[in-house]
Design a protein around this motif. Structure first.
Motif, PDB file in Angstrom:
ATOM      1  N   VAL A  25      30.387  29.738  46.729  1.00 26.47           N
ATOM      2  CA  VAL A  25      31.162  29.801  45.489  1.00 26.47           C
ATOM      3  C   VAL A  25      30.991  31.171  44.840  1.00 26.47           C
ATOM      4  N   GLU A  26      29.741  31.616  44.727  1.00 24.76           N
ATOM      5  CA  GLU A  26      29.472  32.893  44.072  1.00 24.76           C
ATOM      6  C   GLU A  26      30.033  34.062  44.873  1.00 24.76           C
ATOM      7  N   MET A  27      29.941  33.986  46.206  1.00 22.03           N
ATOM      8  CA  MET A  27      30.471  35.066  47.030  1.00 22.03           C
ATOM      9  C   MET A  27      31.983  35.161  46.901  1.00 22.03           C
ATOM     10  N   LYS A  28      32.674  34.028  46.940  1.00 27.53           N
ATOM     11  CA  LYS A  28      34.137  34.037  46.820  1.00 27.53           C
ATOM     12  C   LYS A  28      34.553  34.583  45.451  1.00 27.53           C
ATOM     13  N   ASP A  29      33.935  34.081  44.373  1.00 29.54           N
ATOM     14  CA  ASP A  29      34.283  34.549  43.032  1.00 29.54           C
ATOM     15  C   ASP A  29      33.987  36.033  42.874  1.00 29.54           C
ATOM     16  N   THR A  30      32.859  36.468  43.426  1.00 35.38           N
ATOM     17  CA  THR A  30      32.474  37.875  43.317  1.00 35.38           C
ATOM     18  C   THR A  30      33.459  38.775  44.055  1.00 35.38           C
ATOM     19  N   ALA A  31      33.850  38.371  45.268  1.00 34.41           N
ATOM     20  CA  ALA A  31      34.778  39.182  46.062  1.00 34.41           C
ATOM     21  C   ALA A  31      36.120  39.325  45.356  1.00 34.41           C
ATOM     22  N   GLU A  32      36.636  38.233  44.814  1.00 33.90           N
ATOM     23  CA  GLU A  32      37.937  38.287  44.136  1.00 33.90           C
ATOM     24  C   GLU A  32      37.859  39.132  42.866  1.00 33.90           C
ATOM     25  N   LEU A  33      36.746  39.026  42.141  1.00 32.89           N
ATOM     26  CA  LEU A  33      36.564  39.858  40.960  1.00 32.89           C
ATOM     27  C   LEU A  33      36.491  41.331  41.344  1.00 32.89           C
ATOM     28  N   MET A  34      35.816  41.630  42.438  1.00 32.57           N
ATOM     29  CA  MET A  34      35.672  43.014  42.880  1.00 32.57           C
ATOM     30  C   MET A  34      37.018  43.638  43.230  1.00 32.57           C
ATOM     31  N   ILE A  35      37.910  42.868  43.867  1.00 36.02           N
ATOM     32  CA  ILE A  35      39.239  43.391  44.192  1.00 36.02           C
ATOM     33  C   ILE A  35      39.963  43.774  42.903  1.00 36.02           C
TER      34      ILE A  35
END
Length: 402
Positions: A25-35
């Motif tokens: 969950v944290e990895m997916k949210d982090t990746a999308e925020l980073m984009i």
């Protein structure tokens, strides 16, 4: 600890018994925020936004290692290994998205160079995203997001908060904004000034854009914006394919990846042609850098959906993680005569009292319609893949019912 540009932390990381679901969950949210942050950093030429991307890239590296450790501990049989292999691919691919976003941010951090034409094109491609530090005298300080109710009043949403080294990637109505929090705001440009001024006590300065002066460069810029949109769509569809175990969605991810590859080849040629007429050809380096990183994102999206394409049984923990992430992905069947039946959709946004963004439509007689770059009208019988907050998703489901 704040890392200098390009520096990697040597802090030891030991195995801890943590939930793989929570890590995903944290990895997916982090990746999308980073984009979001990375492209916004390019748009605004913002060192501050680029810095946040670099910090998140470091955080993602730690999450990836912890997820790998947990997956290795969980595999006790060949059946376990078969189910967990696609999960490991998702972990690796998500980190690749993070790395690509970090490379985009370094265009700003390392002053690689980017023509003004790029910033002229991105305002239409990227929703306004702003970083601000909460002022002690702000009316928002010490209040919860529910009490402030920013999204309802202005359309501006707090998508993340950084409190020292701690990140709140999924702030809810009960989350309290405190003095010196670093808040990331996303919403309409027309409303951002008032919210930013109240939050930070400082004046808001919107991005200044200029019109492209070179035909080939304008064409190259339009192409990179299209590549960006397709790559982000590929990421959304990849997670959707995993959530719904949908081979057709996964195949669309593959088609998008091929299209982005073809666009990148033409894009590089146009940039080189533009260099002949540019006053400062070196300033075009950033465009090449941006194109390469954007293509990596689409490659990583394909890796996320690889297990579905190969019809491997993905571990249920992945489905749970996608459902519980910051922006949920929903599949909604539209009933004839419902509120959504006959609603027009422009650039993914339905002309209705809804805040969900539609990614794709499956129409019985036409198959999948990818709506990011086209205008369509929702029909009864359509199956919608959409993303947004959990509250928005519940309201969207109600609107689809007869």
């Amino acid at each position: 600890m704040k890392l200098p540009a390009g520096e990697v932390s040597s802090t030891p990381i030991k195995y801890e018994p943590v939930s793989v679901k929570d890590l995903l969950v944290e990895m997916k949210d982090t990746a999308e925020l980073m984009i979001d942050l990375a492209y916004s950093a390019v748009l605004h030429q913002s060192d501050a936004l680029a810095d946040e991307v670099i910090q998140l890239e470091h955080r993602m590296g730690i999450l990836e290692l912890r997820a790998q450790m947990s997956l290795l501990m969980a595999a006790r049989s060949p059946d376990d290994a078969e189910q967990l292999a696609p999960v490991l691919s998702i972990v690796t691919a998500t980190d690749q998205i993070s790395d690509a976003a970090g490379d985009i941010a370094k265009i700003v951090r390392e002053e690689i160079g980017l023509p003004d034409a790029m910033r002229a094109a991105l305002p239409e491609a990227v929703e306004t995203l702003v970083r601000g530090v909460v002022d002690p005298d702000s009316d928002y300080a010490g209040r919860t997001l529910g009490d402030i109710d920013l999204e309802s009043e202005t359309g501006v949403r707090v998508i993340a908060l950084r409190r020292g080294e701690d990140w709140l990637l999924n702030p809810g109505r009960e989350t309290e904004i405190t003095t010196d929090d670093i808040a990331l705001l996303r919403g309409p440009e027309s409303e951002m000034e008032g919210v930013y001024n109240e939050l930070t006590g400082e004046s808001y300065e919107p991005a200044v854009t200029e019109t492209p002066a070179i035909d080939d460069l304008e064409r190259a810029v339009d192409t990179i914006v299209h590549m960006k949109n397709l790559s982000e769509l590929a990421v959304d569809l990849a997670y959707s394919s995993v959530l719904f175990d949908d081979v057709e969605l996964a195949e669309e991810v593959r088609n998008l990846e091929v299209e982005v590859d073809n666009l990148e080849s033409r894009f590089e040629a146009w940039v080189l042609e533009a260099a002949a007429d540019a006053e400062d050809p070196v300033s075009l380096r950033g465009l090449i850098h941006l194109g390469t990183s954007t293509e990596v994102i689409s490659d990583a999206a394909l890796d996320i959906s690889e297990g579905v394409i190969r019809q491997l049984t993905v571990h249920p923990v992945v489905h749970l993680a996608v459902k519980e992430s910051d922006e949920i992905i929903s599949r909604t069947e539209v009933a004839a005569g419902s509120e959504l039946d006959g609603t027009s959709v422009t650039n993914g946004i339905p002309d209705a009292d809804a805040t969900m963004s539609i990614i794709a439509i499956r129409r019985p007689e036409e198959g999948w319609l990818l709506v990011g770059d086209t205008d369509v009208v929702i029909q009864g019988g359509d199956s919608l893949i959409a993303k947004g907050t959990r509250t928005a998703g519940e309201a969207f489901e109600s609107m689809a019912e007869a």
